[in-house]
Design an enzyme around this catalytic site. Structure first.
Site, PDB file in Angstrom:
ATOM      1  N   GLU A  38       0.867  -1.169   0.000  1.00  0.00           N
ATOM      2  CA  GLU A  38       0.000   0.000   0.000  1.00  0.00           C
ATOM      3  C   GLU A  38       0.911   1.229   0.000  1.00  0.00           C
ATOM      4  O   GLU A  38       1.829   1.318   0.822  1.00  0.00           O
ATOM      5  CB  GLU A  38      -0.881  -0.006   1.264  1.00  0.00           C
ATOM      6  N   ARG A 264       5.398 -13.215   9.309  1.00  0.00           N
ATOM      7  CA  ARG A 264       6.065 -11.954   9.012  1.00  0.00           C
ATOM      8  C   ARG A 264       7.399 -11.880   9.733  1.00  0.00           C
ATOM      9  O   ARG A 264       7.651 -12.623  10.678  1.00  0.00           O
ATOM     10  CB  ARG A 264       5.178 -10.767   9.374  1.00  0.00           C
ATOM     11  N   LYS A 274       4.320   0.599   9.882  1.00  0.00           N
ATOM     12  CA  LYS A 274       4.478   1.841   9.124  1.00  0.00           C
ATOM     13  C   LYS A 274       3.961   3.035   9.914  1.00  0.00           C
ATOM     14  O   LYS A 274       4.511   4.129   9.810  1.00  0.00           O
ATOM     15  CB  LYS A 274       3.708   1.730   7.799  1.00  0.00           C
TER      16      LYS A 274
HETATM   17  P1  ATP Z   1       2.410  -2.237   8.149  1.00  0.00           P
HETATM   18  O1  ATP Z   1       1.611  -3.173   8.994  1.00  0.00           O
HETATM   19  O2  ATP Z   1       3.796  -1.994   8.626  1.00  0.00           O
HETATM   20  O3  ATP Z   1       1.709  -0.972   7.774  1.00  0.00           O
HETATM   21  P2  ATP Z   1       1.550  -3.628   5.836  1.00  0.00           P
HETATM   22  O4  ATP Z   1       1.585  -5.080   5.949  1.00  0.00           O
HETATM   23  O5  ATP Z   1       0.220  -2.997   5.987  1.00  0.00           O
HETATM   24  O6  ATP Z   1       2.641  -3.022   6.804  1.00  0.00           O
HETATM   25  P3  ATP Z   1       1.750  -3.380   3.024  1.00  0.00           P
HETATM   26  O7  ATP Z   1       2.215  -2.240   2.231  1.00  0.00           O
HETATM   27  O8  ATP Z   1       0.336  -3.770   2.949  1.00  0.00           O
HETATM   28  O9  ATP Z   1       2.173  -3.080   4.514  1.00  0.00           O
HETATM   29  O10 ATP Z   1       2.668  -4.647   2.764  1.00  0.00           O
HETATM   30  C1  ATP Z   1       2.993  -5.117   1.490  1.00  0.00           C
HETATM   31  C2  ATP Z   1       3.368  -6.556   1.589  1.00  0.00           C
HETATM   32  O11 ATP Z   1       4.486  -6.715   2.454  1.00  0.00           O
HETATM   33  C3  ATP Z   1       2.245  -7.385   2.149  1.00  0.00           C
HETATM   34  O12 ATP Z   1       2.120  -8.548   1.361  1.00  0.00           O
HETATM   35  C4  ATP Z   1       2.691  -7.704   3.541  1.00  0.00           C
HETATM   36  O13 ATP Z   1       2.205  -8.941   3.952  1.00  0.00           O
HETATM   37  C5  ATP Z   1       4.214  -7.698   3.415  1.00  0.00           C
HETATM   38  N1  ATP Z   1       4.808  -7.364   4.696  1.00  0.00           N
HETATM   39  C6  ATP Z   1       4.625  -6.254   5.430  1.00  0.00           C
HETATM   40  N2  ATP Z   1       5.306  -6.325   6.583  1.00  0.00           N
HETATM   41  C7  ATP Z   1       5.963  -7.505   6.587  1.00  0.00           C
HETATM   42  C8  ATP Z   1       6.834  -8.178   7.487  1.00  0.00           C
HETATM   43  N3  ATP Z   1       7.184  -7.631   8.660  1.00  0.00           N
HETATM   44  N4  ATP Z   1       7.313  -9.391   7.137  1.00  0.00           N
HETATM   45  C9  ATP Z   1       6.988  -9.948   5.966  1.00  0.00           C
HETATM   46  N5  ATP Z   1       6.164  -9.387   5.075  1.00  0.00           N
HETATM   47  C10 ATP Z   1       5.648  -8.172   5.366  1.00  0.00           C
HETATM   48 MG    MG Z   2      -1.288  -4.089   4.476  1.00  0.00          MG
END
Ligand code: ATP
Ligand code: MG
Length: 563
Positions: A38, A264, A274
């Site tokens: 995102e 994760r 984030k």
């Molecule tokens: P945050 O919770 O930090 O805002 P998010 O998961 O909402 O992160 P996205 O931009 O939606 O952020 O993530 C893009 C991709 O990266 C998704 O497929 C998510 O599952 C993966 N991702 C995000 N954080 C991690 C992590 N700590 N380990 C592995 N994959 C991750």
């Molecule tokens: Mg997300």
């Protein structure tokens, strides 16, 4: 990226096993994966895990990984994030070819699918407020209650949904919900909201839309539209999988990607969300998303991490189904391991103390030969000027050294790396008692560092010529948090655990002259002190600025053992 990296034989992780089976049985001719960030912040090291997994699978199979922006929430998303994310993925060494997609490109199709759900009696417009929807949803132990709007006629739903799209109703007044099962043990299946009204301009579609589809609804359909075969996501989406499947099954879509969840990345001594990273930036605890202490990809890049080190890190930690913690030391080791064989060794004195060699001629400049790498002769040598006045580290001299201190003290002899053996004869102090210079004599027979008479000199220290060195700024970066899990205690803000010593700036370190014109971004090892890189922004020709990437040894592990 070179596919050779993957060839290091390692058992396949469970996701690669599933994919291998699907290829073997002919279920798919080739895997199609996607990375779906995102655009509401910069990528961090956790995302790198997902990037290396999704793009890695593509590289290994000579296949394609799509780059898809999951941009369904215009209130938080911005073009600058879209750009930084692409830059970061490319820098990590991956390529999506012409497969760059945006969920917002599918808004029209998603709308049509929603209409189709309404027409088949599988979605309805609900006028409950957000709070009421939550109350009606029930809990894990209590079933939910049906919305009074659940049994609206198809015609009425179609008309209201069209009105929502036309902007006839204010934000939050109505939503579209999937009609599934208010008694489902899975809360995600209790008539989830799939569209909401939000009169906010979108960074790509402008004011075309004032209704936006929700994540769960959007994601499965975007995967389907793109022909994704394996939709890899993190464990917290496991409970969303029934909804993912429900949407595709109910719409009887021509293909049905398989969602697979993996653990994760959790890393000690940092925060990963984030929202918290944004807070660190917005409230100026750090100097931007690319602050070298941030565990963002751009921060790591600016600090001096290499893409290889991050890919190797991701390969080391692997992909599993159980959530676990990785020690920050593992990431730091990956950059040490990457730089050790390839970073040139140079000398830089961080805390300069002047040495005057009383018996060395005042105008003499001798060149001594230094190896660029102790184990790799192919990296060559360079000539360093040796002069009467030098700088050494202040910590390499003690007025009253203990017996085990193998460096300089009154009457003690030490080796100047690649230079001569010198012996301290006296030292000068200012009125406050600070040592201002030390006087030594050198043994002219010991050029290069060894004594012809075979006498043993244990200590070897680094040095630079006083007037033939370059003044530089050095930022000694360390972990941003001094607590293993800054988020652990819900009563205490993670900000309480910021490490006050995470950035120490040295304004006037003295580096050997060869570093005056170092290319921004280049990594070197300062002998005895650590790996450093020339800051890509602040380093200027003639006035270099260095970031400490990592110390030579893991000082945190030692500190922990000592307790
Ligand atoms: P945050 O919770 O930090 O805002 P998010 O998961 O909402 O992160 P996205 O931009 O939606 O952020 O993530 C893009 C991709 O990266 C998704 O497929 C998510 O599952 C993966 N991702 C995000 N954080 C991690 C992590 N700590 N380990 C592995 N994959 C991750
Ligand atoms: Mg997300």
């Amino acid at each position: 990226m070179e596919p050779k990296e993957k060839l290091e034989e390692k058992p396949l992780d469970f996701i690669r096993q599933i994919i291998a089976e699907d290829l073997e049985t002919g279920k798919h001719a080739t895997p199609v994966t996607r990375f779906p960030p995102e655009p509401n912040g910069f990528l961090h090291i956790g995302h790198a895990k997902s990037i290396c997994l999704n793009f890695g699978i593509a590289v290994e199979n000579n296949a394609i990984c799509h780059m898809r922006f999951d941009d369904t929430n215009p209130s938080k998303e911005e073009t600058k994030y879209v750009e930084s994310i692409q830059q970061d993925v490319k820098w990590l060494g991956f390529d999506w070819g012409n497969h760059l997609y945006f969920a917002s490109d599918y808004f029209e199709k998603l709308y049509e699918y929603a209409v189709q759900l309404i027409k088949t009696g599988k979605a309805y417009v609900c006028d409950l407020t957000g709070d009421e929807i939550r109350q009606y949803r029930g809990t894990l132990t209590e079933p939910g209650k049906e919305s009074p709007y659940r049994n609206r006629s198809i015609e009425e739903n179609l008309e209201l949904f069209e009105g929502m799209k036309a902007g006839e109703y204010p934000d939050g007044s109505r939503v579209l919900r999937a009609k599934i099962d208010m008694a489902s043990p899975n809360l995600n299946m209790r008539d989830p909201v799939i569209y909401r009204i939000l009169k906010t301009d979108h960074h790509r579609t402008g004011d075309t839309w004032c209704i936006y589809p929700m994540y769960d609804y959007t994601h499965c359909l975007s995967d389907m539209i793109e022909g994704i075969t394996h939709s890899l996501c993190t464990l917290e989406f496991e409970d969303h999988r029934p909804l993912y499947d429900w949407v595709l099954d109910t719409l009887e879509t021509p293909c049905h990607p398989r969602q697979i969840e993996f653990a994760r990345l959790n890393l000690t001594y940092t925060v990963m969300s984030k929202r918290k990273l944004l807070q660190l930036v917005n409230e100026n605890y750090v100097e931007g998303w690319d602050d070298p202490r941030m565990l963002t990809i751009s921060g790591l890049r600016r600090r001096g991490y290499t893409p290889e080190s991050i890919r190797n890190f991701c390969s080391t930690i692997g992909v599993g189904k159980k959530s676990s913690w990785i020690d920050m030391g593992v990431l730091e080791k990956s950059i040490r391991d990457d730089l050790d064989p390839k970073a040139e060794r140079v000398m830089c004195v961080l805390d300069p103390l002047k040495v005057i060699i009383d018996n060395y001629p005042e105008d003499l400049v001798e060149m001594v030969t230094a190896k660029n790498h102790p184990k790799n002769p192919e990296m060559g040598t360079r000539e360093l000027p040796f002069t009467r006045e030098l700088y050494i580290e202040r910590s390499d001299f003690m007025e009253e050294p203990p017996r085990k201190f193998h460096r300089l003290g009154p009457g003690r002899e030490v080796r100047l790396r690649y230079g001569y053996l010198i012996t301290c004869v006296s030292y000068d102090k200012d009125e406050e008692g600070n040592i201002t210079a030390i006087h030594c004599t050198y043994d002219p027979e010991t050029k290069g560092g060894s004594a012809p008479d075979g006498r043993k000199v244990k200590g070897t220290i680094h040095w630079v010529s006083a007037d033939k060195s370059v003044d530089c700024q050095v930022r000694l970066y360390d972990r941003l948090f001094n607590h293993e899990n800054p988020d652990a205690d819900k009563e205490v803000s993670f900000l309480e655990h910021l490490n006050p010593d995470s950035k120490v700036v040295i304004e006037h370190a003295k580096a050997e002259a060869s570093l005056a014109e170092i290319a921004p971004g280049r990594q070197v090892q300062f002998e005895r002190t650590g790996y450093f890189s020339a800051d890509p922004i602040d380093s200027q020709p003639g006035k270099p600025a260095f970031n400490r990437i990592v110390t030579l040894r893991d000082s945190w592990a030692k500190a922990q053992q000592k307790g």
